[in-house]
Write a protein that holds these residues in place. Sequence first.
Motif, PDB file in Angstrom:
ATOM      1  N   ALA A 334      14.459  21.249  40.871  1.00  0.00           N
ATOM      2  CA  ALA A 334      13.657  21.374  40.259  1.00  0.00           C
ATOM      3  C   ALA A 334      12.190  20.321  40.403  1.00  0.00           C
ATOM      4  O   ALA A 334      11.438  21.137  40.203  1.00  0.00           O
ATOM      5  CB  ALA A 334      14.362  20.624  38.421  1.00  0.00           C
ATOM      6  N   VAL A 346      10.456  24.778  34.681  1.00  0.00           N
ATOM      7  CA  VAL A 346      11.453  23.967  34.922  1.00  0.00           C
ATOM      8  C   VAL A 346      12.037  22.969  33.371  1.00  0.00           C
ATOM      9  O   VAL A 346      13.541  23.223  33.728  1.00  0.00           O
ATOM     10  CB  VAL A 346      11.357  22.814  35.712  1.00  0.00           C
ATOM     11  N   CYS A 386      15.848  17.990  35.009  1.00  0.00           N
ATOM     12  CA  CYS A 386      15.198  19.440  35.230  1.00  0.00           C
ATOM     13  C   CYS A 386      13.345  19.243  33.779  1.00  0.00           C
ATOM     14  O   CYS A 386      12.665  19.801  33.731  1.00  0.00           O
ATOM     15  CB  CYS A 386      15.791  20.204  34.477  1.00  0.00           C
TER      16      CYS A 386
END
Length: 516
Positions: A334, A346, A386
Amino acid sequence: MTTTDQGPPAAPVPQTDKLDSAVLKIAAVVVLGSIMAILDTTVVNVALQALTLEFKTSLATIQWIATGYMLALATVIPVTGWASDRFGTKRLYLVAITLFLFGSMLAGLAWNIESLIAFRVVQGLGGGMLMPAGMTILTKTAGPHRVGRVMAVLGVPMLLGPIGGPILGGWLVDSVSWRWIFYINVPIGIVALLLAWRLLPSDKPEPAEKFDFPGMLMLSPGLAALIYGVSDIPSAGGVTEVSVWLPGLAGIALIAGFIVRALRVPNPLVDLTLFRNRTFTVAMITNTFFCIAFFGAMLLFPTYFVLVRGESALQAGLLLAPQGIGAMLTMPIAGRLADKIGPGKVVLPGMVLIVGSMVMFTIVGADTPYWQLLSALFVMGMGMGCTMMPIMTAALQTLTPKKVARASSAANIVQQTAGAIGSAVMSIILAGLLAGKFGVPTSEGQLAATAALMNPATHDQAAVLAADSFASTFIWAGVLIALCFVPALFLPRKPPTPSDTTDSDTPHPAPPILTH
């Protein structure tokens, strides 16, 4: 002005995509310091029962071991931005580690509950400076084009602390001594201090600005009062208690007064002109909702395992490990993607993973198979990897290097306050639901559930009622996470360009948000 700090001088930031060995060494030092501060926030919670028996005191008094540390964090964070500019970030980081190390040694030697609380405050004063100062060092070293990667590195202790803390704390309390939950910081702190002295780049202090003492006298006590009032909601039983609303209102009034004044003076303690940057503002709004939901949910998971499923604190910590594993898998990826394609692309998929896994817990029961719970925690960890640090990446990517220290302090203030609010909100919702199920006042909900679960005659029925309460509370946590989608839609969906940041002090237009 020259500095006497030892260490290599700060070099121009190379415009390469990869994190070179110099950056990785600095990142290792910063992560080591962050692990101490974040781990110590959670490791003590496991020992509260043992400390209650050790010092023969009440639960209300023993809670000040955690509350005092948290209030010290909130008090010192606002000063960190100014101190980084005035004295140099390396010097400040060394002072923070020293203060935390000193507080840890004293806490391990505490002879009564009053001395332990006082030494925890000393720890908090050092711990509050570690994270924003470390974030400033990493961001300046790596440059805006690699902020996502360094935030991914810094995010590891932030996600693993709530998981590793209960495991380590449970083991130390059960097998060694409660004093070692503080002594464990001593060898880590010494190593971190030596490595920081050796490896961190020396930075020259900025020309002295007049310190905003009036601002400090409003913001630091205001944050401490607000967090204290909010944190007292679960034990007080509601917002109508004087111990909740009086410090809460006083804190809000002081913070409001600070904001009004900060918009009118030239060098406020926290630079509110940062919020003229739309990307920074959107990231902070997203971060606020996310931290409320994240820290609230992190409180619920171990409580469910201990209260409903009868696990020990150590076992509950181990059961949370899949969440940390999921985060470790996705966080480095990420970070790279946030630099290459923009944080917005993301964060949104990460939130989908979190909300999807949260659905599992909204239907949790007293006998839900462990493989289902652990699978959901693993997916949730992937989603957290993320989200949290890419959001912070978005906040810092488009700022000038000179504004990074102040921005790091502002971001940590938001995170600390939102985390305290999230924990209190989830606690009061759970306590209220348990109280309704067991027919007792709100402040006695968890105690009544514990008593009923420990009684073999009522255990099975109590487990069902308690699990239903947790499931309903997880619905609220899921709703709060879902609210993050709204501001997250406006996060940048492209990487920053050189024109997005400048070394000048004049504000520059924030990049367009909707048309990426």
